[in-house]
Write an enzyme that holds these catalytic residues in place. Structure first.
Site, PDB file in Angstrom:
ATOM      1  N   GLY A 230      28.420  -4.881  -0.406  1.00  0.00           N
ATOM      2  CA  GLY A 230      27.082  -4.291  -0.453  1.00  0.00           C
ATOM      3  C   GLY A 230      26.871  -3.363  -1.635  1.00  0.00           C
TER       4      GLY A 230
ATOM      5  NE  ARG B  20      48.054 -10.761   5.320  1.00  0.00           N
ATOM      6  CZ  ARG B  20      47.058 -10.114   4.752  1.00  0.00           C
ATOM      7  NH1 ARG B  20      45.829 -10.317   5.160  1.00  0.00           N
ATOM      8  NH2 ARG B  20      47.291  -9.257   3.776  1.00  0.00           N
TER       9      ARG B  20
ATOM     10  CG  LEU C  71      40.230  -5.570  -1.291  1.00  0.00           C
ATOM     11  CD1 LEU C  71      41.222  -4.611  -1.949  1.00  0.00           C
ATOM     12  CD2 LEU C  71      39.222  -4.768  -0.479  1.00  0.00           C
TER      13      LEU C  71
HETATM   14  C1  FAD Z   1      43.532  -1.739   7.113  1.00  0.00           C
HETATM   15  C2  FAD Z   1      43.011  -2.842   6.241  1.00  0.00           C
HETATM   16  C3  FAD Z   1      43.615  -3.123   5.030  1.00  0.00           C
HETATM   17  C4  FAD Z   1      43.132  -4.131   4.206  1.00  0.00           C
HETATM   18  N1  FAD Z   1      43.767  -4.376   3.032  1.00  0.00           N
HETATM   19  C5  FAD Z   1      43.285  -5.339   2.216  1.00  0.00           C
HETATM   20  C6  FAD Z   1      43.902  -5.580   0.965  1.00  0.00           C
HETATM   21  O1  FAD Z   1      44.885  -4.947   0.594  1.00  0.00           O
HETATM   22  N2  FAD Z   1      43.370  -6.535   0.160  1.00  0.00           N
HETATM   23  C7  FAD Z   1      42.269  -7.259   0.531  1.00  0.00           C
HETATM   24  O2  FAD Z   1      41.820  -8.081  -0.254  1.00  0.00           O
HETATM   25  N3  FAD Z   1      41.668  -7.034   1.719  1.00  0.00           N
HETATM   26  C8  FAD Z   1      42.138  -6.106   2.564  1.00  0.00           C
HETATM   27  N4  FAD Z   1      41.524  -5.886   3.766  1.00  0.00           N
HETATM   28  C9  FAD Z   1      40.263  -6.587   4.086  1.00  0.00           C
HETATM   29  C10 FAD Z   1      39.098  -5.951   3.341  1.00  0.00           C
HETATM   30  O3  FAD Z   1      39.271  -4.566   3.265  1.00  0.00           O
HETATM   31  C11 FAD Z   1      37.748  -6.206   3.983  1.00  0.00           C
HETATM   32  O4  FAD Z   1      37.630  -7.542   4.328  1.00  0.00           O
HETATM   33  C12 FAD Z   1      36.619  -5.883   3.029  1.00  0.00           C
HETATM   34  O5  FAD Z   1      36.785  -4.602   2.505  1.00  0.00           O
HETATM   35  C13 FAD Z   1      35.269  -6.015   3.680  1.00  0.00           C
HETATM   36  O6  FAD Z   1      34.281  -5.548   2.795  1.00  0.00           O
HETATM   37  P1  FAD Z   1      32.748  -5.723   3.099  1.00  0.00           P
HETATM   38  O7  FAD Z   1      32.025  -5.143   1.958  1.00  0.00           O
HETATM   39  O8  FAD Z   1      32.467  -7.124   3.456  1.00  0.00           O
HETATM   40  O9  FAD Z   1      32.465  -4.879   4.432  1.00  0.00           O
HETATM   41  P2  FAD Z   1      32.800  -3.367   4.849  1.00  0.00           P
HETATM   42  O10 FAD Z   1      33.568  -2.642   3.849  1.00  0.00           O
HETATM   43  O11 FAD Z   1      33.316  -3.449   6.233  1.00  0.00           O
HETATM   44  O12 FAD Z   1      31.389  -2.673   4.866  1.00  0.00           O
HETATM   45  C14 FAD Z   1      30.455  -2.869   5.877  1.00  0.00           C
HETATM   46  C15 FAD Z   1      29.255  -2.027   5.556  1.00  0.00           C
HETATM   47  O13 FAD Z   1      28.187  -2.416   6.396  1.00  0.00           O
HETATM   48  C16 FAD Z   1      27.592  -1.304   6.994  1.00  0.00           C
HETATM   49  N5  FAD Z   1      27.037  -1.780   8.248  1.00  0.00           N
HETATM   50  C17 FAD Z   1      27.599  -2.590   9.176  1.00  0.00           C
HETATM   51  N6  FAD Z   1      26.727  -2.846  10.163  1.00  0.00           N
HETATM   52  C18 FAD Z   1      25.596  -2.188   9.867  1.00  0.00           C
HETATM   53  C19 FAD Z   1      24.337  -2.066  10.491  1.00  0.00           C
HETATM   54  N7  FAD Z   1      24.054  -2.692  11.623  1.00  0.00           N
HETATM   55  N8  FAD Z   1      23.401  -1.276   9.903  1.00  0.00           N
HETATM   56  C20 FAD Z   1      23.661  -0.639   8.729  1.00  0.00           C
HETATM   57  N9  FAD Z   1      24.832  -0.734   8.092  1.00  0.00           N
HETATM   58  C21 FAD Z   1      25.776  -1.503   8.655  1.00  0.00           C
HETATM   59  C22 FAD Z   1      28.669  -0.274   7.087  1.00  0.00           C
HETATM   60  O14 FAD Z   1      28.105   1.000   7.136  1.00  0.00           O
HETATM   61  C23 FAD Z   1      29.420  -0.535   5.774  1.00  0.00           C
HETATM   62  O15 FAD Z   1      28.781   0.152   4.750  1.00  0.00           O
HETATM   63  C24 FAD Z   1      42.015  -4.886   4.618  1.00  0.00           C
HETATM   64  C25 FAD Z   1      41.411  -4.623   5.832  1.00  0.00           C
HETATM   65  C26 FAD Z   1      41.919  -3.633   6.665  1.00  0.00           C
HETATM   66  C27 FAD Z   1      41.321  -3.450   8.009  1.00  0.00           C
END
Ligand code: FAD
Ligand code: SF4
Ligand code: FES
Lengths: 250, 645
Positions: free
Chosen positions: B45, B337, B448
């Protein structure tokens, strides 16, 4: 174990708050502090009372959401750790634990233990970035950055923006937070073009938000969960002075 | 419904370039007339909102945390992949593409995955330019490591905090656009509904979490970047607030939900300790590079250890079962995994697990310390060892660590075409919220990469094509009936939740749901178990809607009310996941059906009948979901059974 809690309850920003006592039995020393609050909240809900509002999300010390002032210390008795990383084994059976929100003019209370930290976002918006549009970057290995410099930048960049430094400071100064960002960018080649303007703008915004002045007591760094060093404040002062001498009056 | 993936024709390596050329452009002077809503400020986002604002669009960005910088992406530790081949070890765009397709057990689209690998190189450039302090070698150039069993070193990292640093980079770019007035930021604001009219996404309904105010926001396009739904299991490595609400409510308006049963269970997490447990902590995968996984050979020894009558260090070498090394001699502790997780479950199910609960295996560094010295191990994993000690109160330099698998990532998500558009025109899904690139299993350090690829380098091109087609006049005012009706719907739901006034807190339902999902739709699944789970979830749903206790009212900060809405959606999603798992009569990636396995318990894929994306349509309240299939076409890779023997 048993604990006696005194928790700050405040309905919203327009009403006065007070400490309310709650007793909890059957607390496991392996519980995290926030899990202990979860247990309290489940009890309150069952009784039909309102649970304690508090900020939290990652529960592993990285998002910077959790923010409790516990027994007079930001994030509680442990050093180098956030509230969510604190465990009940850090307390003794029968202890009284006082839990309050961050206290600072620039962080108004929203409800109970939850405060408004958007001032930090506005400080970053004032200049905490390198102006580079998507797609316009050169190859990542174009500029070599000595490892020591990269490490120094990383040390500063670790700040999680929790605000414990402000809460710990008797002046509620945000110097450590702001310095960490200024320092991170000031040491890197990428940050050079906007180096002066960044320091000036961020300091100006920090003042405008109503954070206090820094009297260099060092409480911030002690309570900082990421142990951000006071050296960054010294660097920021140099950056700021340097910028002011040749100010572009921003 | 005919699912059009819109994968462009032509040779694999030219698809994206050709496609970009074919996309319509919005005149620079007109861009500001288009409003785009971006829900979520994680990697997907924040990068999308910043990049679109830089192009000149008017952007509104939403998140439920108090700052965009706190999105769940912040927690990623390990790193981010990119096909830079800086190490000269044979990496290439094609190899990253191939590894991702194979790692996903051939359930992802070739076209999407190749594009991901292509743009991966630009991501690193962009992040470095923003000042992201990636690890470097003494010469000052970027360092890489091999991650998650990859045969090349293509992972970039920033200490154990890669997600944090990448998010802070995207957040700084976003902040710059907020300062420029191109992005309007709405923090502590939750999207509760999507508004659709004439078949197009028109905007969203939100709740201001501080005041409780319900508001309408209108736009030409809506981007859901709302993350994954791993918290359907209650316990997971996701942040507490991660939820499916935005995606689920869009689903109810017609956006298909693809492969919901594809979830990733990460093998190296800190085991559950008690009923009060609120979340699980991941220990980085990199630990498997040096740690050896084992349990006692004999059940009796495990029992003694569980009761505290014996220490793991007392057990002789010949009494230990290094089960991964034994079963997979060539990959050993570095198997993917899903394989590592399933094997840990198997030995624990046999009664050989350790820790008080019996649900843990050892990850032992004694040999590595003997071989390389404590200093070296400390330099590599010091942070992680410290974190482990803080949580478990045990010194991993002296005692083997205990680990157990935990839910970590969801490969399923909203169905999107090559342009990242869902089945609702004008509604897009980016990052973990969509289903597109990881098939049935995601490789380490690729989430990421995908989030940033979608936000920085894909959506800025593809959204323009849609906007140019509809024109800037095609937007609803917020006082249009569609918005007013949606607001009323949400007000009603809130009233309903507050008026049930039962006896059981929301969390308890969430916990119950999590247990059902974990037991029957977790690491290993059977038709029988899934059928049972479906009944249990339906029952739970009834109980929830008749006996949940939500305190307080709607016109204030009310975290219980927020949780109630999210859990209600998780319950419905849970049922769909079970349907999907039941439908997929094969084992692939994270989806393991016991009936479809070889004699020695390895997964058996069925390419003839299941090489498709299962995209589910919402059938209506308490009605069955409707399955749509998108056949997967493989033109560049040959489908083989994964083997790590
Ligand atoms: C502990 C951990 C370690 C990880 N390590 C790695 C790694 O080393 N390498 C890798 O590639 N991946 C890793 N991952 C996976 C990766 O971090 C995530 O898949 C990725 O960051 C998701 O990003 P995103 O932008 O899709 O969502 P997110 O970062 O989850 O962001 C979601 C956003 O949506 C907003 N949101 C959600 N619902 C609503 C709503 N209804 N209204 C308003 N806002 C809302 C939240 O506020 C947030 O801003 C890891 C995951 C975890 C749990
Ligand atoms: S400097 Fe330390 S205490 Fe202050 S916001 Fe950053 S991490 Fe928190
Ligand atoms: S909850 Fe994220 S740092 Fe404590």
């Amino acid at each position: 174990m048993k604990v006696n809690l005194k928790v700050w309850r405040q309905k919203n920003n327009n009403t006065a708050g007070k400490l309310v006592e709650y007793g909890l039995d059957n607390i496991s020393p392996d519980m995290s502090f926030l899990e202990m609050i979860d247990v309290l909240n489940a009890e309150l809900i069952r009784k039909g009372d309102e649970p304690v509002a508090f900020d939290h999300d990652c529960r592993e010390g990285i998002c910077g959401m959790c923010s409790m002032y516990i027994n007079g210390r930001a994030h509680g008795p442990q050093t180098g750790a956030t509230t969510c990383q604190l465990h009940m084994r850090s307390f003794n059976d029968g202890d009284t634990i006082v839990v309050e929100p961050w206290r600072a003019r620039a962080f108004p209370v929203i409800k109970d233990l939850m405060v408004d930290r958007t001032a930090f976002d506005r400080v970053v918006q004032s200049g905490g970035y390198v102006s580079v549009n998507t797609g316009s970057a050169p190859d990542a290995n174009e500029i070599a950055i000595p490892r020591t410099i990269a490490d120094e930048a990383m040390d500063a960049a670790q700040c999680i923006g929790c605000g414990a430094c402000v809460a710990a400071c008797k002046n509620a100064s945000a110097m450590l937070f702001v310095a960490a960002k200024v320092s991170h960018m000031a040491v890197l080649p990428q940050g050079q073009a906007e180096r002066k303007i960044r320091a000036e703008r961020m300091v100006a915004q920090m003042d405008a938000e109503g954070f206090g002045a820094c009297s260099f007591t060092g409480a911030c760094s002690v309570e900082c969960p990421k142990s951000i060093s006071l050296d960054h404040i010294a660097r920021m002062n140099r950056e700021y002075l340097g910028a002011k001498l040749t100010s572009e009056n921003v | 419904m005919e699912l059009e993936s819109k994968i462009p024709a032509g040779p694999l390596a030219e698809k994206w370039t050709r496609h970009k050329f074919g996309l319509k452009l919005v005149n620079p002077a007109n861009k500001r007339k288009y409003e785009i809503i971006v829900v979520g400020t994680g990697l997907a986002g924040a990068s999308a909102a910043a990049s679109l604002a830089e192009l000149g669009y008017s952007v509104k960005a939403f998140c439920f945390q108090d700052s965009p910088r706190r999105a769940h992406s912040i927690a990623a530790q390990g790193g981010i992949n990119a096909a830079k081949n800086y190490q000269n070890d044979g990496d290439s765009v094609f190899r990253l593409f191939y590894d991702t397709i194979k790692g996903g057990d051939y359930r992802a689209r070739e076209g999407n995955v190749h594009r991901l690998a292509e743009v991966s190189v630009s991501i690193i450039d962009q992040c470095v330019a923003q000042g992201v302090p990636f690890a470097r070698e003494y010469g000052g150039l970027l360092a890489n490591r091999s991650f998650g069993g990859a045969q090349v070193s293509r992972t970039f990292y920033a200490r154990g905090q890669t997600g944090q640093q990448l998010l802070l980079g995207a957040y700084s770019a976003l902040s710059r656009q907020v300062a420029n007035g191109k992005v309007k930021l709405f923090t502590r604001t939750e999207m509760l509904d999507l508004v659709v009219e004439d078949g197009k996404a028109r905007g969203i309904i939100t709740r201001n979490l501080v005041t409780g105010k319900i508001e309408s926001h209108s736009a030409h396009a809506v981007l859901l970047c709302t993350g994954g739904y791993g918290n359907v299991f209650y316990l997971s490595t996701n942040a507490m607030g991660s939820n499916v609400t935005a995606a689920w409510r869009a689903h109810k308006h017609g956006a298909l939900f693809a492969n919901p049963c594809f979830t990733q269970i990460h093998p190296t997490c800190i085991p559950v300790k008690g009923d009060y447990q609120s979340k699980l902590t991941l220990m980085s995968e990199s630990l498997r590079n040096d740690g050896r996984v084992w349990v006692p050979k004999r059940k009796e020894d495990s029992e003694k250890i569980r009761k505290g009558q014996m220490k793991p260090t007392d057990l002789k070498e010949e009494d230990r079962d290094y089960f991964l090394e034994r079963r997979y001699p060539s990959f050993g502790n570095l198997v993917p995994r899903d394989v590592a997780s399933r094997n840990a479950k198997t030995v624990c199910d046999e009664g050989r697990g350790v820790s008080k609960t019996g649900l843990a295996v050892y990850l032992d560094f004694a040999d590595a310390i003997k071989r390389d010295g404590q200093k070296t191990i400390e330099a590599k994993y010091g942070n992680l060892f410290e974190m482990y000690e803080k949580i478990v109160d045990d010194n991993p330099y002296e005692m083997p660590m205990m680990i157990y698998p935990a839910v970590h990532y969801t490969m399923g998500g909203l169905w999107v075409d090559y342009n990242l558009m869902t089945t609702i025109p004008g509604l897009y899904a980016l990052g973990e919220a969509n289903f597109s690139d990881h098939g049935a299993n995601r490789l380490g350090a690729s989430a990421l990469m995908q989030g940033l690829a979608d936000g920085y380098f894909v959506i800025p091109y593809t959204v323009g094509d849609y906007l140019a087609t509809i024109g800037s006049a095609d937007k609803l005012p917020v006082d249009a009936p569609a918005f007013k009706q949606a607001e009323a719907r949400i007000q009603d739901q809130i009233k309903q939740l507050l008026s049930i006034n039962g006896t059981t807190p929301v969390d308890e339902y969430h916990r119950k749901l999590g247990l059902i999902m974990w037991d029957y739709c977790g690491m290993s699944r059977t038709a029988e178990g899934l059928t049972k789970a479906k009944g249990m979830i339906q029952q739970l749903k009834k109980e929830f809607w008749s006996n949940v206790k939500v305190t307080g009212d709607g016109e204030e900060m009310n975290q219980t009310l927020e949780a109630a809405g999210r859990v209600a959606d998780f319950i419905e999603l849970g049922e769909l996941m079970v349907d999907d798992a039941l439908n997929r009569n094969e084992s692939c990636g994270g989806h393991f059906r016991e009936e479809y396995s070889t004699e020695d318990g390895e997964a058996k894929r069925d390419d003839e009948n299941y090489a498709y994306v299962a995209a589910w349509g919402y059938g209506g309240l308490n009605q069955p979901s409707v399955l749509h299939k998108e056949e997967l076409v493989f033109e560049n890779v040959k489908l083989t059974q994964r083997s790590y023997k």
